[in-house]
Design a protein around this motif. Sequence first.
Motif, PDB file in Angstrom:
ATOM      1  N   LEU A 249       1.464   4.967   0.916  1.00 59.13           N
ATOM      2  CA  LEU A 249       0.954   5.930   1.891  1.00 59.13           C
ATOM      3  C   LEU A 249       0.942   7.315   1.258  1.00 59.13           C
ATOM      4  O   LEU A 249       1.993   7.834   0.872  1.00 59.13           O
ATOM      5  CB  LEU A 249       1.828   5.947   3.149  1.00 59.13           C
TER       6      LEU A 249
ATOM      7  N   ASP B  11       3.451  -2.950   3.799  1.00 58.70           N
ATOM      8  CA  ASP B  11       2.736  -4.177   3.472  1.00 58.70           C
ATOM      9  C   ASP B  11       1.297  -4.122   3.958  1.00 58.70           C
ATOM     10  O   ASP B  11       0.394  -4.701   3.351  1.00 58.70           O
ATOM     11  CB  ASP B  11       3.462  -5.391   4.052  1.00 58.70           C
ATOM     12  N   LYS B  12       1.060  -3.384   5.051  1.00 57.16           N
ATOM     13  CA  LYS B  12      -0.294  -3.154   5.557  1.00 57.16           C
ATOM     14  C   LYS B  12      -0.252  -1.951   6.488  1.00 57.16           C
ATOM     15  O   LYS B  12       0.824  -1.511   6.909  1.00 57.16           O
ATOM     16  CB  LYS B  12      -0.829  -4.392   6.282  1.00 57.16           C
ATOM     17  N   TRP B  13      -1.398  -1.432   6.805  1.00 57.08           N
ATOM     18  CA  TRP B  13      -1.469  -0.235   7.650  1.00 57.08           C
ATOM     19  C   TRP B  13      -2.665  -0.338   8.597  1.00 57.08           C
ATOM     20  O   TRP B  13      -3.730  -0.769   8.165  1.00 57.08           O
ATOM     21  CB  TRP B  13      -1.601   1.024   6.786  1.00 57.08           C
TER      22      TRP B  13
ATOM     23  N   LEU C 287       5.832   2.789   0.672  1.00 50.53           N
ATOM     24  CA  LEU C 287       4.870   1.698   0.646  1.00 50.53           C
ATOM     25  C   LEU C 287       5.034   0.864   1.911  1.00 50.53           C
ATOM     26  O   LEU C 287       6.140   0.705   2.426  1.00 50.53           O
ATOM     27  CB  LEU C 287       5.084   0.806  -0.570  1.00 50.53           C
TER      28      LEU C 287
ATOM     29  N   LYS D  34       0.839  -1.201   0.000  1.00 48.02           N
ATOM     30  CA  LYS D  34       0.000   0.000   0.000  1.00 48.02           C
ATOM     31  C   LYS D  34       0.874   1.250   0.000  1.00 48.02           C
ATOM     32  O   LYS D  34       1.797   1.380   0.806  1.00 48.02           O
ATOM     33  CB  LYS D  34      -0.889   0.002   1.248  1.00 48.02           C
TER      34      LYS D  34
END
Length: 218
Positions: free
Chosen positions: A4, A47-49, A45, A2
Motif C-alpha cells: 500500500l 493480501d488484497k485490497w 502489505l 500488495k
Amino acid sequence: MKILTCSAHLQHLEGILRKSLPIALPVFGAVLNINRGNPGQFEVLVDKWPEFGAVLARPSGEVASGDMEHCRRRGDTAPWHHCSWICGSLGTLGVLGLDLGMMGAGLGYWAHWKQGFGPAPGVRVGSLSPSHVDLLNETWPYGGNARSRRFLAEILGRFPQVCLQDGSGQPLAWVLTDHFGTGTHSYTLPEHRRHGHMQVALTVAAQRAHARGFPTFG
C-alpha cells in the motif's frame, strides 16, 4: 501481496485497524507511524485490497522469505526481524505471529493516570541523546553487542522517547518506543529505583503518545 503506497488507502487501513483494537495492535502502531512521517521507513502489505484478510508491516524493500519463523510470538527472544502479521476476516482479525522488539512496556503503554502526577524534587523530564546509546545497550536485556547497539541507535534517533534526569542532566530512567509504537526499552538505574521514576516516565510517554493519536492501555 500488495504494497500500500496510496496515502488515502493507508489512512483507510488505519481506520479499519483502529476499530479492531486491541487485537490489531501488533500492526496498528506501525501503520500509525507510517501515516505520521514514516520515521522507521516501513511499508505495509495486504493480501488484497480493499477486502483484505492479512496485513504485514516490514522495513521498506525487505523481501519476505515466507518463513513464519521470522514472525515470532510475544515472549520469544529474536528482537531483530521487525515484522508483524495479522490474519483473519475484517470483522475478526486474529494474530498469527509477531515480533515487536521485545517490548519493555508491553503492547501500548502501561501507565496510571493521576492529576498533577510528576517527577520527584530534583528530577526533571528530558530526553536521551545519541551519546547515551552505550548506556542503553548495556542495560537492555537483549543488548551488549554491535547489532543491538545499531538497533537502539536507530530507534533513539527516529522515535519518541522519555527520559528522567537528575539536576546535572544524567539519565535516571527512560522509556524508548519503536517502529510499532510500543515500548522497547524501559529501565531505571538500580540506585534510583523505588522512587516511582518509571511510573512517571511511562505516564509522560502515554500522554505524549495519546496526543499523537496512539492508543494507550493500562
